[in-house]
Design an enzyme around this catalytic site. Structure first.
Site, PDB file in Angstrom:
ATOM      1  N   CYS A  26       0.843  -1.204   0.000  1.00  0.00           N
ATOM      2  CA  CYS A  26       0.000   0.000   0.000  1.00  0.00           C
ATOM      3  C   CYS A  26       0.878   1.254   0.000  1.00  0.00           C
ATOM      4  CB  CYS A  26      -0.923  -0.030   1.213  1.00  0.00           C
ATOM      5  SG  CYS A  26      -2.115   1.319   1.257  1.00  0.00           S
ATOM      6  N   CYS A  27       1.900   1.278   0.875  1.00  0.00           N
ATOM      7  CA  CYS A  27       2.814   2.429   0.907  1.00  0.00           C
ATOM      8  C   CYS A  27       3.542   2.574  -0.428  1.00  0.00           C
ATOM      9  CB  CYS A  27       3.850   2.272   2.019  1.00  0.00           C
ATOM     10  SG  CYS A  27       3.265   2.690   3.670  1.00  0.00           S
TER      11      CYS A  27
ATOM     12  N   CYS B 206      -0.869   7.920   7.882  1.00  0.00           N
ATOM     13  CA  CYS B 206      -2.254   7.686   7.476  1.00  0.00           C
ATOM     14  C   CYS B 206      -3.068   7.182   8.661  1.00  0.00           C
ATOM     15  CB  CYS B 206      -2.281   6.650   6.367  1.00  0.00           C
ATOM     16  SG  CYS B 206      -1.382   7.139   4.890  1.00  0.00           S
TER      17      CYS B 206
ATOM     18  N   CYS C  49      -3.080   3.521   9.903  1.00  0.00           N
ATOM     19  CA  CYS C  49      -1.768   2.993  10.319  1.00  0.00           C
ATOM     20  C   CYS C  49      -1.110   3.849  11.391  1.00  0.00           C
ATOM     21  CB  CYS C  49      -0.848   2.895   9.110  1.00  0.00           C
ATOM     22  SG  CYS C  49      -1.540   1.917   7.754  1.00  0.00           S
TER      23      CYS C  49
ATOM     24  N   CYS D  14       7.931   3.766   5.946  1.00  0.00           N
ATOM     25  CA  CYS D  14       7.048   3.691   4.782  1.00  0.00           C
ATOM     26  C   CYS D  14       7.785   3.211   3.538  1.00  0.00           C
ATOM     27  CB  CYS D  14       6.408   5.051   4.516  1.00  0.00           C
ATOM     28  SG  CYS D  14       7.618   6.357   4.189  1.00  0.00           S
TER      29      CYS D  14
HETATM   30 FE1  SF4 Z   1      -1.344   2.676   3.034  1.00  0.00          FE
HETATM   31 FE2  SF4 Z   1      -0.999   2.781   5.688  1.00  0.00          FE
HETATM   32 FE3  SF4 Z   1       1.083   3.181   3.991  1.00  0.00          FE
HETATM   33 FE4  SF4 Z   1      -0.860   4.997   4.244  1.00  0.00          FE
HETATM   34  S1  SF4 Z   1       0.633   4.358   5.824  1.00  0.00           S
HETATM   35  S2  SF4 Z   1       0.044   4.331   2.340  1.00  0.00           S
HETATM   36  S3  SF4 Z   1      -2.696   3.676   4.489  1.00  0.00           S
HETATM   37  S4  SF4 Z   1      -0.109   1.268   4.329  1.00  0.00           S
END
Ligand code: SF4
Length: 236
Positions: free
Chosen positions: A118-119, A201, A204, A227
């Site tokens: 996701c990151c 985010c 998280c 991240c």
């Molecule tokens: Fe995705 Fe969490 Fe990374 Fe944000 S911090 S980009 S929601 S995994």
């Protein structure tokens, strides 16, 4: 105020005579002289807000680059807007602007199933693209040693990778950052004062408990501490 533990002098080879007590503004001034094209990514945490103010005072007039993952707290976006209003001499750039959890960039709950993936999509890739386009030789970064054990050895200057990373706040403690922010009435993200000492985010990030590192609330329980912007294969 006292800085964190001193580092052996040989670890500063290749840079001016920086030491643990070097004023961050001296590091920034050196960065501006040595890398006139330096740029500044930021997520507008306490460290980032302090760095931004110090950089402006040292003469920085470049971009402040923020990545909208679609999962930021409203308070973070409002902090960005307050900073943009306070520092009109800087160019605030929002990448992936207008992103939202349901925009299809990633599956709904990828942040829970695979936060690295996701990151990589929502945060690292947009910034990598921007840096490929603008190609600065160096980045100003706000990380500091006392944020977490994984950052305990951060030097003022990191070489390696596509571009140099310059970390003027490497030796400043949280107390020093808070004192600076208070003295200069900086617009700190209000969540900070509710225990969100490091804010990413919302899926998280949790508030930090007494005695925990400042970054302990990031990806808590997910076996992840960064991240990917500053460590790993995709680092900037
Ligand atoms: Fe995705 Fe969490 Fe990374 Fe944000 S911090 S980009 S929601 S995994």
């Amino acid at each position: 105020m006292t800085a964190l533990e001193p580092r052996p002098a040989e670890l500063f080879v290749g840079t001016p005579s920086f030491g643990p007590d070097t004023d961050p503004q001296d590091v920034i001034a050196w960065a501006l002289r040595t890398h006139p094209d330096v740029t500044m990514p930021s997520a507008f945490n306490l460290n980032g807000v302090v760095l931004l103010d110090l950089a402006v005072r040292a003469g920085y007039r470049g971009e402040v680059v923020f990545v909208d993952t679609g999962y930021h707290f409203p308070e973070t976006l409002a902090t960005r807007d307050r900073l943009a209003a306070r520092y009109p001499e800087l160019t605030f750039v929002t990448l992936n602007a207008g992103a939202s959890p349901d925009d299809g960039q990633t599956p709904d709950t990828l942040y829970a199933a695979d936060p690295d993936a996701c990151c990589a999509v929502r945060k690292v890739a947009p910034l990598q693209r921007h840096l490929r386009d603008t190609n600065p030789s160096a980045l100003l970064n706000a990380r500091s040693r006392d944020q977490s054990s994984t950052r305990a050895e951060i030097p003022f200057v990191e070489d390696g990778g596509a571009r140099r990373k310059i970390n003027p706040l490497a030796f400043w403690t949280r107390e020093m950052l808070e004192a600076y922010a208070a003295e200069h009435d900086l617009p700190v993200n209000p969540l900070y004062f509710d225990g969100f000492l490091s804010i990413g985010c919302w899926p998280c990030t949790r508030a930090v408990r007494p005695g925990e590192d400042a970054r302990a609330g990031r990806w808590a329980g997910k076996g992840k501490t960064e991240c990917g912007l500053w460590q790993g294969d995709g680092q900037l």
